[in-house]
Design a protein around this motif. Sequence first.
Motif, PDB file in Angstrom:
ATOM      1  N   GLU A  90     -67.060  30.012  13.293  1.00 29.83           N
ATOM      2  CA  GLU A  90     -68.176  29.802  12.370  1.00 29.83           C
ATOM      3  C   GLU A  90     -69.458  30.436  12.894  1.00 29.83           C
ATOM      4  O   GLU A  90     -70.279  30.936  12.118  1.00 29.83           O
ATOM      5  CB  GLU A  90     -68.378  28.296  12.172  1.00 29.83           C
ATOM      6  CG  GLU A  90     -67.234  27.615  11.414  1.00 29.83           C
ATOM      7  CD  GLU A  90     -67.533  26.143  11.169  1.00 29.83           C
ATOM      8  OE1 GLU A  90     -68.668  25.713  11.498  1.00 29.83           O
ATOM      9  OE2 GLU A  90     -66.651  25.436  10.659  1.00 29.83           O
ATOM     10  N   GLU A 127     -60.827  36.681   5.703  1.00 31.30           N
ATOM     11  CA  GLU A 127     -61.964  36.532   6.608  1.00 31.30           C
ATOM     12  C   GLU A 127     -61.583  36.979   8.017  1.00 31.30           C
ATOM     13  O   GLU A 127     -60.556  36.576   8.555  1.00 31.30           O
ATOM     14  CB  GLU A 127     -62.403  35.053   6.643  1.00 31.30           C
ATOM     15  CG  GLU A 127     -63.614  34.800   7.525  1.00 31.30           C
ATOM     16  CD  GLU A 127     -64.817  35.565   7.021  1.00 31.30           C
ATOM     17  OE1 GLU A 127     -65.415  36.299   7.828  1.00 31.30           O
ATOM     18  OE2 GLU A 127     -65.155  35.438   5.834  1.00 31.30           O
ATOM     19  N   GLU A 154     -73.240  37.115  11.562  1.00 31.58           N
ATOM     20  CA  GLU A 154     -73.135  38.300  10.711  1.00 31.58           C
ATOM     21  C   GLU A 154     -73.943  38.118   9.428  1.00 31.58           C
ATOM     22  O   GLU A 154     -74.596  39.056   8.953  1.00 31.58           O
ATOM     23  CB  GLU A 154     -71.677  38.587  10.378  1.00 31.58           C
ATOM     24  CG  GLU A 154     -71.494  39.867   9.574  1.00 31.58           C
ATOM     25  CD  GLU A 154     -70.049  40.304   9.498  1.00 31.58           C
ATOM     26  OE1 GLU A 154     -69.470  40.218   8.397  1.00 31.58           O
ATOM     27  OE2 GLU A 154     -69.508  40.721  10.527  1.00 31.58           O
ATOM     28  N   ALA A 214     -69.437  34.089  11.989  1.00 31.43           N
ATOM     29  CA  ALA A 214     -69.703  34.289  10.561  1.00 31.43           C
ATOM     30  C   ALA A 214     -71.192  34.096  10.253  1.00 31.43           C
ATOM     31  O   ALA A 214     -71.789  34.876   9.499  1.00 31.43           O
ATOM     32  CB  ALA A 214     -68.862  33.315   9.743  1.00 31.43           C
ATOM     33  N   HIS A 233     -63.631  36.747  10.844  1.00 30.87           N
ATOM     34  CA  HIS A 233     -64.415  36.153  11.921  1.00 30.87           C
ATOM     35  C   HIS A 233     -63.556  35.240  12.778  1.00 30.87           C
ATOM     36  O   HIS A 233     -62.637  34.579  12.297  1.00 30.87           O
ATOM     37  CB  HIS A 233     -65.590  35.358  11.346  1.00 30.87           C
ATOM     38  CG  HIS A 233     -66.536  36.204  10.550  1.00 30.87           C
ATOM     39  ND1 HIS A 233     -67.339  37.152  11.127  1.00 30.87           N
ATOM     40  CD2 HIS A 233     -66.781  36.258   9.209  1.00 30.87           C
ATOM     41  CE1 HIS A 233     -68.058  37.747  10.188  1.00 30.87           C
ATOM     42  NE2 HIS A 233     -67.735  37.222   9.031  1.00 30.87           N
TER      43      HIS A 233
END
Length: 758
Positions: free
Chosen positions: A193, A188, A199, A196, A190
């Motif tokens: 949070e 991941e 996106e 994420a 990012h």
Amino acid sequence: MSASPHYFGIRHHGPGSARSLLRAFEALQPDCVLVEGPPEAEGVLSAVLAEGMQPPVALLSYCPDAPRQAVYHPFAEFSPEWQALRWGLTAGVPARFIDLPLVHGLAMEKAEQDAAAQEVAEPTSDIEKPESGDAPEPGDPLTWLAHAAGYADGESWWNHMVEERGDGEQLFVAISEAMTTLRAETPERHRSEADARREALREAHMRQCIRAAQKEGFVRIAVVCGAWHLGGLQAEVTAKADAALLKGLPKLKVNTTWVPWTYRHLARASGYGAGIASPGWYEHLWRSHDSAQPRAVGWLARVARLMRERDLDCSSAHLIEATRLADTLAALRDRPAPGLDELHEATRTVLTMGDDTVLRFIDDALVVGDRFGSVPPDVPTVPLQRDLEQQQKSLRLKPEATQKTLDLDLRQPNDLARSHLLHRLNLLDIPWGTLARIGRSARGTFHEIWTLQWQPEFALRLIEASRWGQTLPKAATARVAERCAEVQSLAELARLVDAVLLADLDEAVAAATQALQDRAALTGDAQQLLAALPALANVFRYGNVRQTDATLVAQVLDGLILRAAISLPLAGSALDDAAADTLRDQLLAGHAAVGLRQSEAQTEAWQRALQQLAAQHGAHALLQGVATRLLLDAGRWDTPQAAQALSLQLSAGAEPAKAAAWLDGFLNRNAVVLLHDAAVWQLVDDWLASLSEEHFVRVLPLVRRTFSLFEAAERRDLSQRASQGAAVATAVMAETTWDEARAVLPLPLLRQLLGVSA
């Protein structure tokens, strides 16, 4: 059965991606073009083909009720999205933006900022929550592919494989396979949070827009997006799941317009997240691809022109050898043509003989570039910006991305109007011009020297400033009225009066002057009163030079001088050395201001205050010395009075520290006083000669400290004068007899040259 979309994963601002995209479009002939971008901008897309639209430009989207909530979407001529939009608009097929609407994006951003501000104001725990910028930066996904191919970083790999080649339609198949696999296999990326979730929302909305285009019956749908999003857009996600994810998002009203942009703001060094390292080089790649001249030859020719403009040696033989070296380096590295690295190395080796300093201005002028875009005059904008554009046109002041020096002769109406415009913009916190404070631009001359450089973000500041008015004079006047209520310092209010007079804003002058007068009536702080005098005195003394009505501040200035004179003696008492040193500087500046005013009543009041300070018991010795010196210079005290004060302060019974402080103030930290004033020289000489040996030993270190502040050359001159004996030291200039009839003869000519009325 609905048609399958054609996905084109690109790099923002990549010339190779743009070239391959156009080839793919010519082969596909899409009937609908969907581009990653803000849907709110579709209303201004028609301007893309307008005659006055010259990239680089940017879409500026902002909240009218909170203009600081804004976002830019820049485009260059070689940006794939730009070329996709132009292709679609030229072909007459629908061209749409499909990213998450900014009505939601900016609303979420505002909510996050409000939450962060609330946490700072009311911390909920002892552990400070780091901001998203404090988190470790995720690695570039392209780095893994670059390392696998033997490259040091993802940037160089992508440039070599994509941007410097542009092989055609099949490129996108390879990009899609590589990026989809990379996204599935890498960890991941990012930072938080919130990133994420943002996106996920963006990709959900883009999938919804693609489905909507399919339902409308389009068959050849071209989707142009960042290569990283390919995996997300082609993922098996239901429309119901996307709708649920997008449900209930907050909203804000958003307006969108086009604004000019620059290559410097397109560069990664500017802080732009999707920035590129070399906009100027990418433009050269884009424009030279279809040229008969090889791109290496064209580039080195531009380098040669740049060097010759700076009188640096660069012959045809140099260019031939540099071209051969660049081609050889490209062949050794298995590249079809020289890239920027090879051309840099060839330039350094052949043209600059290893001198990297030359490469710096080449990098600035060519690799990054100084291009400044333009937008059509009919694009939507706020009235304040339109007013500025009209004034720029009428005054022949073109906004440019490069620094430009502007020398204004304030006797010329057009130059005076330019000065007013630049001062008004500064009042609105739009520093298009920076006024020099040295040389011919000093106060009292007819010249102002400005350094101009337009920044794209000034467009947003104009939008923010539009809440104060729809024209520059009205907006600046309203902003001044607001600042008058915010400012607490008299000195800052005095500088504000100076600024509004230079901006030629009569209503603002009245408001700022009244605020200064009201604030001064409520304070007895001598330091604040003294700090306010210089700016007002400059306005009064030099206002007519700039054709402003400086008499508006005369009453305020007179009142401040009287209040400062009353407060000065008390302010000089019970001070430590640091506070006395600060007050000394303000006292000298205030004295100069009183001199500029040239009013008998104010001068008399000020000199009485200096007399009280000089003779006051308990006043700091440094300030007493300064006051004595100023009284002697003004002729208020004659030499015997000054000698008496000097003898008293420097007598054998005086504390050495206080005596040295008084002498420091009396000499005013300036050797010129001793070198050119025979009376002062004699006073100090007589005092030193009268000291006993014991007292001389006690005072010597402190006197040396005072004299150590003089320049070495000044101390040398003092030594030479002392060695010449008392005859020279006591010499006094003979009184000069003036022929008044002859002295007034040049006055008419001087008045004409200086623009001063009789």
